[in-house]
Scaffold this motif. Sequence first.
Motif, PDB file in Angstrom:
ATOM      1  N   PHE A 209       0.832  -1.204   0.000  1.00  0.00           N
ATOM      2  CA  PHE A 209       0.000   0.000   0.000  1.00  0.00           C
ATOM      3  C   PHE A 209       0.865   1.251   0.000  1.00  0.00           C
ATOM      4  O   PHE A 209       0.650   2.181  -0.783  1.00  0.00           O
TER       5      PHE A 209
ATOM      6  N   ALA B 289       2.362   1.867  -3.376  1.00  0.00           N
ATOM      7  CA  ALA B 289       1.384   2.380  -4.333  1.00  0.00           C
ATOM      8  C   ALA B 289       1.145   3.870  -4.069  1.00  0.00           C
ATOM      9  O   ALA B 289       1.072   4.677  -4.996  1.00  0.00           O
ATOM     10  N   GLU B 290       1.048   4.220  -2.790  1.00  0.00           N
ATOM     11  CA  GLU B 290       0.865   5.621  -2.396  1.00  0.00           C
ATOM     12  C   GLU B 290       2.041   6.470  -2.888  1.00  0.00           C
ATOM     13  O   GLU B 290       1.858   7.568  -3.416  1.00  0.00           O
TER      14      GLU B 290
ATOM     15  N   ASP C 259       4.058   5.832  -5.364  1.00  0.00           N
ATOM     16  CA  ASP C 259       3.979   5.948  -6.822  1.00  0.00           C
ATOM     17  C   ASP C 259       2.946   6.993  -7.228  1.00  0.00           C
ATOM     18  O   ASP C 259       3.134   7.719  -8.209  1.00  0.00           O
ATOM     19  N   LEU C 260       1.848   7.054  -6.469  1.00  0.00           N
ATOM     20  CA  LEU C 260       0.801   8.027  -6.782  1.00  0.00           C
ATOM     21  C   LEU C 260       1.324   9.447  -6.611  1.00  0.00           C
ATOM     22  O   LEU C 260       1.111  10.307  -7.468  1.00  0.00           O
ATOM     23  N   VAL C 261       2.024   9.695  -5.518  1.00  0.00           N
ATOM     24  CA  VAL C 261       2.580  11.035  -5.274  1.00  0.00           C
ATOM     25  C   VAL C 261       3.585  11.390  -6.376  1.00  0.00           C
ATOM     26  O   VAL C 261       3.589  12.512  -6.891  1.00  0.00           O
TER      27      VAL C 261
END
Lengths: 244, 244
Positions: free
Chosen positions: B141, B144-145, B147-149
């Motif tokens: 998680f 993924a967070e 990568d999102l930022v």
Amino acid sequence: MKQETKPGQRSSFAFDVSRCLVCGARNLNMCGSLEKDELESLTKIVRCETFGAGEALFREGDSSAWVFNVTDGAIRLSNMLGNGKRQVVGFLFPGDFLGFTGADEYKVTAEAVRGAKVCRFARSELTRLRHQLPQLEHRLFEMAESDLVAAQEHITILGQKSATEKMVAFLLMLSRKSAARGGVDNPVHLPMTREDIADFLGLAFETVSRCLTKLEDQKLITIESTRVIRLNDFAALEDYCEEA
Amino acid sequence: MKQETKPGQRSSFAFDVSRCLVCGARNLNMCGSLEKDELESLTKIVRCETFGAGEALFREGDSSAWVFNVTDGAIRLSNMLGNGKRQVVGFLFPGDFLGFTGADEYKVTAEAVRGAKVCRFARSELTRLRHQLPQLEHRLFEMAESDLVAAQEHITILGQKSATEKMVAFLLMLSRKSAARGGVDNPVHLPMTREDIADFLGLAFETVSRCLTKLEDQKLITIESTRVIRLNDFAALEDYCEEA
DNA sequence: CGCAACATTGAAGCTTCTCAATTAAGGTGG
DNA sequence: CCACCTTAATTGAGAAGCTTCAATGTTGCG
């Protein structure tokens, strides 16, 4: 800078599951994978709030103590640059989760576009719940993954499409999002200003206006009002932005 | 299209924890949060492979049955558009995880930039392990967070910066990434071509070349060789791209 | 050593931006 | 409820920046 935060009233009100946690399409939000008693655990740590137009839920750099679920209206996520420029990295609608940051501080600013209602959770409480509810942990992961894929599509639109193609992609995206939460796919309602759209698409707001006019001249859309756009030919519009 | 996949040899070799799962900075990869016995569970489901320059690990639309950890070289993630245009949505380096998709099919294409080594996991096996190891679930998680930022920063670069500012932001990003995995922050090594950089930044490759020349004329960088750029003044470069 | 891919540089053209003026919409107070 | 005032949106003209097309130089691999 470009969008001043107005004093706006922030009112708490009684919690209501149907509005706060099962808003819109059930499988789109945090609670879709939870059992009824698990949902009740969530209800204990949630608080509902209203934000006025332009009011900030939080700003870049704030301590990321809270997470949110949007229940009504629209939220604008943006990055501010030193020279006054602004990039809108996303628009959130009812059912969307807000609070992925990967750090102790928010990396973006979140503001209500017009008026918005949200459910607010303490991150610490959510963290505690995640340990108890593996389904919740996994659901959060899936939502982060989904946001990542959406961001990659956004990157592709910004990097490779012309102004008009960007505009078409944006209208189709709003249409799909509306349909996904149980609304109509046509006409598209735009809660945000031309400048918000411009800052989302990496354009000048005058260019956004010109592209809409051009698309209407080509009969691809009808501007029913400033904030309501009818899509006259989905297939032609899909072709227009040359999906990968 | 722009980058032809070469036949390239794909060889499996014996598993080695120090190369595959604890490569680079330990806290950057999937295994940083796991205990020794948990790590051993991971080693049982992993297979190491080598990919030649331009060879695809997977393509958009392929069944997303596998996930990967990069151990050597660089991987290019990209979206292809119907008109032959390509958007590079990210470059992955040793320690980076590869396989967030949020669906049964990959949404992007992953190719080795030059040569690359990766660890391959069956997604189904990883899913099983996640149920057993809450730490692993949570670590995924967080990645993924993160990568999102990173994707949101990419969006901001694409939407609001000039060609030269994009170039500077790119060089600083590579420098930071190298330092974060234990390498040097200067000079910056570019495993990818000018065209890869152009497709990452939403520019023509000629523009990338011109921007580098311009930055060298301004003494901000030194092009030590085509693939090695020295950053002569970090503070001035940071100022140049007007960080938010 | 030679060929093919990659990179640099130049010149012209086009898309988009900037600046400016006008029109439309929305919200507030009389 | 209407008039007014502010904000948002449209439209036009000129300028800037990036792309495209073209030619040349460089690198690296068989």
